[in-house]
Enzyme design. Sequence first.
Site, PDB file in Angstrom:
ATOM      1  N   TYR A   1     -58.453   8.519  -1.428  1.00  0.00           N
ATOM      2  CA  TYR A   1     -59.752   8.376  -0.400  1.00  0.00           C
ATOM      3  C   TYR A   1     -59.867   7.097   0.145  1.00  0.00           C
ATOM      4  O   TYR A   1     -60.513   6.917   1.014  1.00  0.00           O
ATOM      5  CB  TYR A   1     -60.820   9.003  -0.961  1.00  0.00           C
ATOM      6  CG  TYR A   1     -61.050  10.393  -0.983  1.00  0.00           C
ATOM      7  CD1 TYR A   1     -60.361  11.312  -0.318  1.00  0.00           C
ATOM      8  CD2 TYR A   1     -62.186  10.987  -1.474  1.00  0.00           C
ATOM      9  CE1 TYR A   1     -60.510  12.653  -0.284  1.00  0.00           C
ATOM     10  CE2 TYR A   1     -62.557  12.422  -1.266  1.00  0.00           C
ATOM     11  CZ  TYR A   1     -61.621  13.194  -0.600  1.00  0.00           C
ATOM     12  OH  TYR A   1     -61.850  14.507  -0.587  1.00  0.00           O
TER      13      TYR A   1
ATOM     14  N   LYS B   1     -51.748   9.705 -14.473  1.00  0.00           N
ATOM     15  CA  LYS B   1     -50.357  10.030 -14.270  1.00  0.00           C
ATOM     16  C   LYS B   1     -49.904   8.587 -14.863  1.00  0.00           C
ATOM     17  O   LYS B   1     -49.133   7.922 -13.934  1.00  0.00           O
ATOM     18  CB  LYS B   1     -50.202  10.447 -12.916  1.00  0.00           C
ATOM     19  CG  LYS B   1     -48.785  10.516 -12.863  1.00  0.00           C
ATOM     20  CD  LYS B   1     -48.057  11.879 -13.440  1.00  0.00           C
ATOM     21  CE  LYS B   1     -46.593  12.085 -13.288  1.00  0.00           C
ATOM     22  NZ  LYS B   1     -46.055  12.982 -14.314  1.00  0.00           N
TER      23      LYS B   1
ATOM     24  N   ASP C   1     -49.762  16.066 -15.252  1.00  0.00           N
ATOM     25  CA  ASP C   1     -49.109  17.397 -15.206  1.00  0.00           C
ATOM     26  C   ASP C   1     -49.315  18.219 -16.449  1.00  0.00           C
ATOM     27  O   ASP C   1     -49.132  19.460 -16.347  1.00  0.00           O
ATOM     28  CB  ASP C   1     -47.448  17.106 -15.259  1.00  0.00           C
ATOM     29  CG  ASP C   1     -46.995  15.943 -15.848  1.00  0.00           C
ATOM     30  OD1 ASP C   1     -46.408  15.258 -14.958  1.00  0.00           O
ATOM     31  OD2 ASP C   1     -47.352  15.924 -16.923  1.00  0.00           O
TER      32      ASP C   1
ATOM     33  N   ASP D   1     -58.500  16.542  -7.355  1.00  0.00           N
ATOM     34  CA  ASP D   1     -58.546  17.699  -6.373  1.00  0.00           C
ATOM     35  C   ASP D   1     -57.795  18.791  -6.570  1.00  0.00           C
ATOM     36  O   ASP D   1     -58.245  19.731  -6.286  1.00  0.00           O
ATOM     37  CB  ASP D   1     -57.770  16.627  -5.081  1.00  0.00           C
ATOM     38  CG  ASP D   1     -57.913  17.326  -3.781  1.00  0.00           C
ATOM     39  OD1 ASP D   1     -58.649  18.346  -3.643  1.00  0.00           O
ATOM     40  OD2 ASP D   1     -57.391  16.921  -2.743  1.00  0.00           O
TER      41      ASP D   1
END
Length: 417
Positions: free
Chosen positions: A163, A229, A283, A307
């Site tokens: 963002y 991640k 993941d 998101d």
Amino acid sequence: MAAKFVLEPPKKGDPIEVRQDLTLDVPDRPIVPFIEGDGTGPDIWRASQAVFDAAVRKAYGGKREIAWYEVFAGEKANKVYGEALWLPDETVEAIRRYVVAIKGPLTTPIGGGFRSINVTLRQVLDLYACVRPVRYFQGVPSPMKRPELLDVMIFRENVEDVYAGIEWAAGSPEANRVIALCKELGKTIRAESGIGIKPMSAFGSKRLIRRGILYALEHGKASVTLVHKGNIMKYTEGAFRGWGYELARDEFADRVISEDDVYKHHGGKVPAGKVLIKDRIADSIFQQLLLRPDEYSVLCTPNLNGDYLSDACAAQVGGLGIAPGGNIGDRAAVFEATHGTAPKYAGLDKVNPGSVMLSGALMLEHLGWSEASALITRGMERAIQAKTVTYDFARQMEGAREVKCSGFGSAVIEQMV
Ligand code: NAP
């Protein structure tokens, strides 16, 4: 020439104030700005406002009441102001002044130069936490065998990461300069690459994670999971994880415990009264939430992971149709529907108002009016169990009684017991 100032706050009512310690001082008649929204927004807002008022009346017997204050954005703002004004300054100022607001879905104007109104509001008001509770309502059609096992509160960072992303097109002078700079720093980037930068700070990550931990402590939740991640992006996503553990240690040492400590010092068993802080790679959390959903309660995540994760979780319990959301900062908060304006149903009194209704329940909880909030959730739970639902659920449920948007609102009010 269009009038530039059209807003007038209600005469009966008082502003919510933010105390020095950032808690809210909520009067019995708080002025709450609302944006009804475009497309199906007015239908949804009418049904939802009736539900909010009924819940507050029932919970507090007239001692408390919301003084609604209509402010404008989107297509209605264009009409009211008589010019292409999608987010008037005075709307932003009203939300800033009155601290807590709620909105329906807004059209994002298509064409160059327009930023989404929703994104703009989050940025100008520094609404850094996107909060999404995801739980199952008995009877809602879901693709899962045991959808009720998922009950999570997602805190998604709302102003940094992608963002606040900076991008340059492949071949642009800026991209070429960054590639040249990287070369100077000993890093090779293939010529003609597009460049994207995603900044994430300790300050931005910690204030988001702090909200998640406080929520878990206040609501007796078992764990807070940092989703990242970090195995690939060490200094952004990996740092998010590191800052999370650091914050837990520095500010909540006596009330939380890390997964590492649980295994090293407590034989894998969380000591009574402590909130477990753990982390999962982005993941893997998608599998975890499908396979072992009941091991998770509060999730804190950077912007982009959040998101994907918010919508995936919403899908597990029956879709975005009734998923509520809140955008919360230290000095303002805006609660909102998570779906769009569904323009083809505008004015038909047809769509499901559940997302705005539950966003209102979240808002009331934010105000500390948890009794009224619980009544809304309960009313919805029971209305859905009774199979009194709008078209979107009715088409997937056997034996459902299909009602209009307003009819669903009435059913929720009847079921508030
Ligand atoms: P959308 O408005 O969410 O609608 C897509 C479909 O989702 C609808 O056709 C309908 O499905 C279903 N749906 C959405 N809301 C529903 C509700 N309350 N009850 C029942 N079903 C509902 O998405 P879109 O068509 O992509 O976007 C339309 C406009 O909304 C765009 O201008 C977009 O920018 C804007 N938007 C705003 C927000 C926001 O303000 N937060 C969010 C997303 C999009 P069926 O056709 O199958 O019945």
